[in-house]
Design a protein around this motif. Structure first.
Motif, PDB file in Angstrom:
ATOM      1  N   SER A   7       7.236   0.093  -8.513  1.00  0.00           N
ATOM      2  CA  SER A   7       7.148  -1.080  -7.629  1.00  0.00           C
ATOM      3  C   SER A   7       5.752  -1.181  -7.032  1.00  0.00           C
ATOM      4  O   SER A   7       5.047  -0.173  -6.902  1.00  0.00           O
ATOM      5  CB  SER A   7       8.206  -1.007  -6.520  1.00  0.00           C
ATOM      6  OG  SER A   7       7.931   0.057  -5.638  1.00  0.00           O
ATOM      7  N   GLU A   9       3.651  -2.702  -3.673  1.00  0.00           N
ATOM      8  CA  GLU A   9       3.852  -3.132  -2.296  1.00  0.00           C
ATOM      9  C   GLU A   9       2.519  -3.413  -1.628  1.00  0.00           C
ATOM     10  O   GLU A   9       1.478  -2.927  -2.078  1.00  0.00           O
ATOM     11  CB  GLU A   9       4.586  -2.039  -1.498  1.00  0.00           C
ATOM     12  CG  GLU A   9       5.989  -1.715  -1.989  1.00  0.00           C
ATOM     13  CD  GLU A   9       7.036  -2.774  -1.632  1.00  0.00           C
ATOM     14  OE1 GLU A   9       6.678  -3.800  -0.999  1.00  0.00           O
ATOM     15  OE2 GLU A   9       8.209  -2.579  -1.978  1.00  0.00           O
ATOM     16  N   TYR A  38      10.090  -9.544  -9.831  1.00  0.00           N
ATOM     17  CA  TYR A  38       9.594  -9.653  -8.448  1.00  0.00           C
ATOM     18  C   TYR A  38      10.747  -9.918  -7.490  1.00  0.00           C
ATOM     19  O   TYR A  38      11.834 -10.323  -7.901  1.00  0.00           O
ATOM     20  CB  TYR A  38       8.566 -10.790  -8.346  1.00  0.00           C
ATOM     21  CG  TYR A  38       9.133 -12.142  -8.726  1.00  0.00           C
ATOM     22  CD1 TYR A  38       9.129 -12.567 -10.052  1.00  0.00           C
ATOM     23  CD2 TYR A  38       9.711 -12.978  -7.762  1.00  0.00           C
ATOM     24  CE1 TYR A  38       9.677 -13.788 -10.411  1.00  0.00           C
ATOM     25  CE2 TYR A  38      10.253 -14.208  -8.118  1.00  0.00           C
ATOM     26  CZ  TYR A  38      10.233 -14.607  -9.446  1.00  0.00           C
ATOM     27  OH  TYR A  38      10.789 -15.806  -9.801  1.00  0.00           O
ATOM     28  N   ASP A  96       7.284  -6.551  -8.404  1.00  0.00           N
ATOM     29  CA  ASP A  96       6.382  -6.982  -7.337  1.00  0.00           C
ATOM     30  C   ASP A  96       7.251  -7.061  -6.079  1.00  0.00           C
ATOM     31  O   ASP A  96       7.998  -8.014  -5.919  1.00  0.00           O
ATOM     32  CB  ASP A  96       5.812  -8.357  -7.740  1.00  0.00           C
ATOM     33  CG  ASP A  96       4.752  -8.857  -6.783  1.00  0.00           C
ATOM     34  OD1 ASP A  96       4.588  -8.271  -5.698  1.00  0.00           O
ATOM     35  OD2 ASP A  96       4.092  -9.857  -7.119  1.00  0.00           O
ATOM     36  N   ARG A  97       7.201  -6.050  -5.244  1.00  0.00           N
ATOM     37  CA  ARG A  97       8.003  -5.812  -4.033  1.00  0.00           C
ATOM     38  C   ARG A  97       9.382  -5.240  -4.348  1.00  0.00           C
ATOM     39  O   ARG A  97      10.004  -5.555  -5.350  1.00  0.00           O
ATOM     40  CB  ARG A  97       8.204  -7.077  -3.187  1.00  0.00           C
ATOM     41  CG  ARG A  97       6.917  -7.669  -2.644  1.00  0.00           C
ATOM     42  CD  ARG A  97       7.210  -8.658  -1.521  1.00  0.00           C
ATOM     43  NE  ARG A  97       5.990  -9.270  -1.014  1.00  0.00           N
ATOM     44  CZ  ARG A  97       5.161  -8.680  -0.154  1.00  0.00           C
ATOM     45  NH1 ARG A  97       5.441  -7.491   0.305  1.00  0.00           N
ATOM     46  NH2 ARG A  97       4.073  -9.307   0.260  1.00  0.00           N
ATOM     47  N   SER A 101       9.298  -3.283   1.179  1.00  0.00           N
ATOM     48  CA  SER A 101       8.943  -4.549   1.831  1.00  0.00           C
ATOM     49  C   SER A 101       9.891  -4.834   2.992  1.00  0.00           C
ATOM     50  O   SER A 101       9.471  -5.314   4.044  1.00  0.00           O
ATOM     51  CB  SER A 101       9.018  -5.729   0.841  1.00  0.00           C
ATOM     52  OG  SER A 101       7.861  -5.791   0.063  1.00  0.00           O
ATOM     53  N   TRP A 135       1.082   1.241  -3.404  1.00  0.00           N
ATOM     54  CA  TRP A 135       0.816   0.443  -2.203  1.00  0.00           C
ATOM     55  C   TRP A 135      -0.652   0.027  -2.257  1.00  0.00           C
ATOM     56  O   TRP A 135      -1.543   0.860  -2.165  1.00  0.00           O
ATOM     57  CB  TRP A 135       1.112   1.283  -0.946  1.00  0.00           C
ATOM     58  CG  TRP A 135       0.572   0.705   0.325  1.00  0.00           C
ATOM     59  CD1 TRP A 135       0.521  -0.620   0.678  1.00  0.00           C
ATOM     60  CD2 TRP A 135      -0.007   1.423   1.415  1.00  0.00           C
ATOM     61  NE1 TRP A 135      -0.043  -0.764   1.921  1.00  0.00           N
ATOM     62  CE2 TRP A 135      -0.372   0.470   2.391  1.00  0.00           C
ATOM     63  CE3 TRP A 135      -0.230   2.783   1.665  1.00  0.00           C
ATOM     64  CZ2 TRP A 135      -0.972   0.842   3.598  1.00  0.00           C
ATOM     65  CZ3 TRP A 135      -0.825   3.158   2.868  1.00  0.00           C
ATOM     66  CH2 TRP A 135      -1.187   2.195   3.826  1.00  0.00           C
TER      67      TRP A 135
END
Ligand code: ADP
Ligand code: TYD
Length: 356
Positions: A7, A9, A38, A96-97, A101, A135
């Motif tokens: 993932s 972030e 996402y 994507d996230r 999140s 991240w």
């Protein structure tokens, strides 16, 4: 589940979507089956939830807890409909996230109780965590200099023009998550050029894929068969890679330079692996560092393990980081964790020479 879950972030405009897509292309080119996805919104139900939770016209109308449940409902559908089936099919999933999140935005940003959030996330995902979370960290000033999209969503517009304290709290949320799970969440400095950032993203992923292999493949066979080949004249990296494939390794990244391979080579060259014919030697840290940074990580790891055999991997990593900073004045990178991991594993397999 045999796939790999990655993932990305970061705060809005950090550049994480750009990096996630670059990684998707890169892994695909290297022959992996990759799924890019996402949150919120990459299912049919998710699209409707995304509209509910992010459209500007609902500004100010959504209660923070309701917002959290909307993101979480989207996640339940996402995990069950797309992520788990893809991982079960052995694919690499890049999202994507994901859960971090919610912790950062609804927890640190909106102030919801973190323990409650963790509990809900556990229910929503059935406990599914990413193998690797990247991240992309940027400060608020950097983000403000970037071009804002023409149409920003409800959360993106949060305290725009003001102090942006909301996003400062969100960033702090990612920072604390990263500190508490250093073996999963890797910080990459996102303030540099797209290609410089991507170089680090690749390093993290290549190293983590190879660290995963350390757990799947019999490390003892890997190391001893490599040494046998090296003693017959093959170069270390070729011997390491050849053995890897012989033992059933599949990662396309394995032939590249990475930290477990380099760390193990240094342990061998310094005579620290049992059965190796090299003399035991204990040079200065700086000297090792100049030959191989990963070698220095591996040697330092051994030093701390010998001092305290039941040390945990995260405590070990913290001590190594402190030492690299104080003794060598260098900033340690999280993607070097493969080298200490291999030292740790070799020690627990009883393959390390430790008499002085
Ligand atoms: P996010 O998904 O985190 O919101 P994006 O990847 O969509 O971020 O990038 C946001 C904007 O910043 C885009 O206009 C993108 O082209 C630009 N951008 C991305 N990475 C960088 C970078 N390293 N340096 C400068 N601009 C960048
Ligand atoms: P998106 O358009 O995907 O933006 P970005 O490119 O920044 O990811 O919008 C997602 C927005 O939703 C973003 O502002 C972060 C927010 N969000 C949460 O607040 N909680 C969550 O759990 C998720 C997944 C997203």
């Amino acid at each position: 589940m045999s796939g790999i879950f990655i993932s990305f972030e970061g705060i809005d405009q950090s550049g994480k979507s750009t990096q996630a897509k670059l990684l998707f292309d890169h892994l695909q080119e290297r022959g992996y089956e990759v799924v890019f996805t996402y949150e919120p919104g990459d299912t049919e139900l998710g699209q409707e939830i995304r509209r509910l939770v992010l459209e500007r016209k609902s500004q100010g109308e959504i209660d923070a807890t309701a917002e959290m449940f909307l993101f979480s409902a989207d996640r339940v559908q996402h995990v069950n409909e797309l992520i788990r089936p893809s991982l079960d099919a052995g694919k690499v999933v890049i999202s994507d996230r994901y859960v971090d999140s919610t912790l950062a935005y609804q927890g640190y940003g909106r102030g919801l109780n973190l323990d409650d959030l963790r509990m809900v996330q556990n229910v929503a995902t059935g406990g599914l965590k990413p193998d690797i979370t990247i991240w992309i960290d940027v400060d608020l000033q950097t983000v403000q200099k970037r071009e804002l999209p023409l149409f920003s969503d409800r959360i993106e517009s949060e305290d725009r023009g003001g102090e942006r304290t909301f996003f400062q709290r969100v960033r702090q949320g990612f920072k604390e998550a990263c500190q508490s799970e250093p073996n999963r969440i890797f910080r990459v400095d996102g303030t540099r050029s797209i290609s410089a950032v991507f170089k680090d993203v690749k390093k993290v992923v290549v190293n983590q894929i190879s660290v995963r292999d350390l757990y799947k493949i019999n490390l003892k066979d890997w190391v001893f068969s490599t040494i046998e080949k090296v003693e017959k004249g093959t170069a270390w990296n070729y011997a390491w890679q050849e053995t890897y494939f012989e033992l059933g390794g599949k990662s396309k990244e394995s032939g590249r330079k990475f930290s477990p391979m380099n760390g193990t080579e240094t342990l061998y060259r310094l005579g620290r692996i049992k059965g190796s014919r090299k003399p035991f030697r204990n040079p200065e840290l700086k000297e090792i560092w100049n030959c191989s940074t990963n070698g220095a990580y591996a040697i330092l790891a051994l030093e701390y393990i010998l001092e305290k055999p039941d040390i945990s991997r995260s405590e070990l990593w913290t001590k190594i980081q402190e030492r690299i900073r104080s003794e060598l004045g260098e900033e340690p990178a999280n993607f070097n964790q493969g080298a200490p991991t291999v030292a740790y594993k070799l020690w627990h397999l009883g393959l390390i020479v430790h008499d002085k």
